[in-house]
Design a protein around this motif. Structure first.
Motif, PDB file in Angstrom:
ATOM      1  N   GLN A 176       0.841  -1.198   0.000  1.00 35.72           N
ATOM      2  CA  GLN A 176       0.000   0.000   0.000  1.00 35.72           C
ATOM      3  C   GLN A 176       0.877   1.249   0.000  1.00 35.72           C
ATOM      4  O   GLN A 176       1.932   1.276   0.620  1.00 35.72           O
ATOM      5  N   PHE A 177       0.431   2.242  -0.738  1.00 33.71           N
ATOM      6  CA  PHE A 177       1.193   3.499  -0.830  1.00 33.71           C
ATOM      7  C   PHE A 177       0.308   4.645  -0.369  1.00 33.71           C
ATOM      8  O   PHE A 177      -0.080   5.501  -1.158  1.00 33.71           O
ATOM      9  N   GLN A 178      -0.048   4.591   0.944  1.00 31.51           N
ATOM     10  CA  GLN A 178      -0.965   5.575   1.504  1.00 31.51           C
ATOM     11  C   GLN A 178      -0.413   6.996   1.354  1.00 31.51           C
ATOM     12  O   GLN A 178      -1.166   7.953   1.197  1.00 31.51           O
ATOM     13  N   ASP A 179       0.915   7.117   1.380  1.00 26.58           N
ATOM     14  CA  ASP A 179       1.532   8.446   1.333  1.00 26.58           C
ATOM     15  C   ASP A 179       1.355   9.120  -0.017  1.00 26.58           C
ATOM     16  O   ASP A 179       1.613  10.304  -0.162  1.00 26.58           O
ATOM     17  N   ARG A 180       0.931   8.333  -1.019  1.00 30.91           N
ATOM     18  CA  ARG A 180       0.735   8.943  -2.331  1.00 30.91           C
ATOM     19  C   ARG A 180      -0.735   9.229  -2.614  1.00 30.91           C
ATOM     20  O   ARG A 180      -1.144   9.382  -3.756  1.00 30.91           O
ATOM     21  N   ASP A 226      -4.240  11.548  -1.476  1.00 37.40           N
ATOM     22  CA  ASP A 226      -4.558  12.829  -0.848  1.00 37.40           C
ATOM     23  C   ASP A 226      -5.502  12.618   0.346  1.00 37.40           C
ATOM     24  O   ASP A 226      -5.791  11.472   0.729  1.00 37.40           O
ATOM     25  N   GLY A 231      -4.486   2.533  -1.772  1.00 38.04           N
ATOM     26  CA  GLY A 231      -3.230   2.942  -2.371  1.00 38.04           C
ATOM     27  C   GLY A 231      -2.399   1.793  -2.909  1.00 38.04           C
ATOM     28  O   GLY A 231      -1.175   1.837  -2.919  1.00 38.04           O
TER      29      GLY A 231
END
Ligand SMILES: Nc1ncnc2c1ncn2[C@@H]1O[C@H](COP(=O)(O)OP(=O)(O)O)[C@@H](O)[C@H]1O
Ligand code: SF4
Ligand SMILES: [Mg+2]
Lengths: 336, 335
Positions: free
Chosen positions: B78-82, B84, B109
């Protein structure tokens, strides 16, 4: 007569009262209804008659593709009538069949070499020299190029395919071959070649042949004896020359008259075969031919004529009033 | 040269021993009907294009772990930081970038590209396994019913009718939860393979009837052919009959029904996972992705676009290739 294996004293094939009724809606179809005949080793017997008279059914009974409803089939001293697969197995190779349709009778997915070797493989026969050599030899014998053993049936013409079917029937060196209309699906120009091949094979291999055909010319060319069938019964049987030159049964006479260059008797003997044969679902009483017979009389409707020898010769006729002579006084009328 | 069996008898010199014949191939052997079909298939552009696409899809599905390795991202990463504040991917077209080829899923994400790669794997595995199972059941039952006939035929026909009367959706909706409950109880986590297996079984149970009917009809037609009688007259046993005489003639219909069931199961898998049947949440699947993407049709249209296009291309390729295959096997039916 060609020399056959001299082991049995009797004929190679003995058929007694052979009957096959097919159960269908509306009662049994009496396709074959009491046949008696014999085939000696190395002999050729022709089975003629109109379409639907039970020729193919007879052929299939002889090689036990069908089980008889009644009567008996004896081959080389063995009773095949109700023999099971296990019992038939050792005899299968000695008793083979050639089919009419050169397209349906070859597996389209097998190269012809494998098709020809099938009876050997199925019976686990390892011929001297090996199966390959045997296939080559068979292909040569029936006039095919042995190099073509790995080609498929669709790459051959009808006549060539029929040769493949013949080679397959010969693979196990049978003593009796049943050929069911072996040339009638072929072009007329090719028929003679295949007929000649069969004739040569009979002569060279000394095999007995039961040739089923509606073509009287083909039968005359190939057969030493001829049986004439009508509605599931043999109406006349005898040596070829007797049948073709001295037919006694009105049906035989009519059949021959329909083929001018085959029938060799004068206008007095000319009979016309009109109408169609009655259905084997409900054959006429008495003599089955009486609905179309120009000589039919009262007696023919009530009493079925037996197949009896005349003059102590080899010719037998199932008719109350056989022969070419005009009938005495009683008015002749067809019974409808 | 004439490759079509419909070309008819070869006008060769038969009397001279029939030495003339049609052209042979390089090995000197004859052209088997199967080989002819193959040659026809190879000459067909649609077959080539759709076949190439299918091979590509298959390779991708097979090489999924390898692709993951080189791509550097797994299907569950998961790429939660990408994302919004609303959980939508940052950047253009749903977060498409050199790192995430097809962008990211909103909310979780996860990388869409690698999930599609694994989704393809799921989809093709389910469809092919179900099609193989379907063929095996259909061929065995159809052959037995057609060849042996009698009461066995009656029983198979009866089971076929019964199966056709079963409501697919109801069974598909009810069976997986029931089985899950039965095997794993309320709480246990269910392994992904179990969901996949259940799906395959459901497809096979409902799918075999078409194959069985087709094969049964073919066998009945073949049984009447004289080459079968010739084998019987030579004393052939059931084994030779079924495997040497009949089965080689059933290859084409088996391939045909296989080619018809595969696309059915591809869309079936997507449809069932769309309505939430069978596969577990973490199993990557086209249907699941499309279902989830519907929520974001307005805000993140790229999310529906990628799985939509891939599944469309896959089904199209399977169908086109199936059509071409059927034409090649049976040139008479070709338009
Ligand atoms: N399997 C079968 N079931 C029912 N009737 C059959 C079957 N086979 C043949 N018959 C009938 O038996 C009769 C004889 O057929 P057949 O032996 O094929 O005649 P032929 O070969 O002399 O033309 C025909 O009336 C045919 O319709
Ligand atoms: S028995 Fe009578 S009906 Fe039959 S063939 Fe002879 S004459 Fe004709
Ligand atoms: Mg016939």
């Amino acid at each position: 007569m060609t020399d056959g294996p001299a082991d049995e004293a009797g004929p190679l094939l003995r058929v007694r009262g052979l009957t096959k009724h097919f159960p269908v809606r509306g009662g049994p179809v009496r396709a074959v209804d009491g046949l008696d005949f014999e085939v000696r080793a190395g002999e050729t017997l022709g089975l003629v008659g109109e379409s639907g008279c039970g020729k193919s059914t007879t052929g299939r009974l002889l090689v036990r593709l069908l089980e008889p409803t009644g009567g008996s089939i004896e081959f080389a001293g063995h009773d095949l009538t109700h023999a099971g697969r296990r019992h038939l197995r050792p005899l299968r190779g000695q008793l083979q069949i050639i089919f009419q349709d050169p397209y349906a009778s070859l597996n389209p997915r097998h190269p012809v070499g494998r098709i020809i070797a099938m009876p050997l493989r199925v019976n686990r026969i390892d011929p001297p020299g090996g199966t390959r050599a045997r296939v080559r030899e068979l292909m040569e014998r029936v006039g095919l190029n042995p190099e073509h053993h790995n080609r498929y049936p669709h790459e051959f013409s009808g006549g060539q395919r029929q040769r493949v079917g013949i080679a397959r029937a010969l693979a196990t060196e049978p003593r009796l071959v049943v050929a069911d209309e072996p040339v009638s699906a072929l072009d007329v120009s090719i028929q003679a070649q295949v007929v000649n091949l069969l004739r040569r094979l009979h002569r060279d291999l000394g095999l007995a042949l039961v040739l089923i055909s509606h073509d009287l010319a083909v039968v005359r060319h190939l057969c030493q004896r001829v049986a004439v069938m009508y509605l599931g019964r043999i109406v006349e049987i005898g040596d070829r020359d007797d049948i073709y030159h001295r037919p006694q049964h009105p049906y035989t006479r009519a059949l021959l008259a329909a083929v001018p260059h085959v029938g060799q008797f004068g206008p007095a003997g000319r009979l016309r075969l009109t109408g169609e044969a009655p259905t084997p679902l409900d054959p006429p009483s008495g003599c089955r031919f009486r609905t179309r017979c120009p000589r039919a009389r009262e007696r023919c409707a009530v009493e079925e004529p037996a197949l009896v020898r005349r003059d102590g010769g080899g010719q037998a006729t199932a008719c109350h009033f056989p022969g070419p002579d005009p009938l005495p006084a009683e008015p002749v009328r067809a019974m409808a | 040269m004439s490759l079509s069996p419909a070309a008819g008898p070869v006008p060769a010199a038969i009397g001279s021993g029939g030495t003339a014949g049609p052209p042979r191939d390089r090995r000197g052997a004859g052209h088997s009907p199967g080989r002819l079909a193959w040659l026809r298939l190879r000459a067909d552009r649609t077959a080539l294009a759709s076949g190439a696409a299918l091979v590509l899809f298959l390779l991708v599905a097979l090489a999924a772990p390898l692709i993951e390795l080189t791509y550097g991202i797994g299907p569950r990463d998961q790429f939660q930081d990408r994302l919004d504040g609303f959980g939508l991917p940052l950047g253009r077209a749903g977060g498409v970038s050199g790192e995430h080829f097809f962008g990211l899923e909103p909310r979780l994400g996860r990388d869409i590209f690698i999930r599609l790669v694994y989704g393809l794997r799921t989809s093709l595995f389910v469809a092919l396994a179900a099609a193989v199972l379907t063929s095996v059941i259909g061929v065995v039952l159809g052959t037995l019913a057609g060849y042996l006939g009698g009461w066995l035929d009656a029983v198979v026909t009866w089971i076929t009718d019964l199966t056709l009367a079963l409501p697919f959706l109801v069974v598909a909706l009810v069976l997986p939860p029931m089985l899950t409950l039965r095997f794993y109880g309320q709480r246990d986590t269910v392994p992904a393979a179990f969901g996949v297996g259940v799906l395959i079984v459901i497809f096979a149970v409902f799918g075999w009837t078409g194959t069985a009917r087709l094969i049964r009809g073919q066998v009945i037609a073949l049984r009447e052919r004289e080459f079968v009688a010739a084998a019987r007259a030579s004393g052939a046993g059931p084994w030779h009959m079924l495997f040497r005489e009949l089965l080689p003639n059933l290859r084409a219909p088996i391939l045909v029904s296989f080619s018809l069931t595969v696309p059915q199961f591809v869309t079936g898998e997507a449809a069932l996972s769309f309505i939430g049947v069978g596969l577990t949440e973490e199993t990557p699947s086209f249907g699941r992705m499309i279902y989830q993407s519907l929520e974001y049709l307005q805000t993140d249209p790229a999310f529906v676009l990628f799985p939509g296009v891939v599944i469309f291309a896959l089904v199209l390729a399977v169908n086109l290739f199936g059509d071409a295959l059927r034409d090649a096997l049976d040139p008479k039916s070709a338009g």
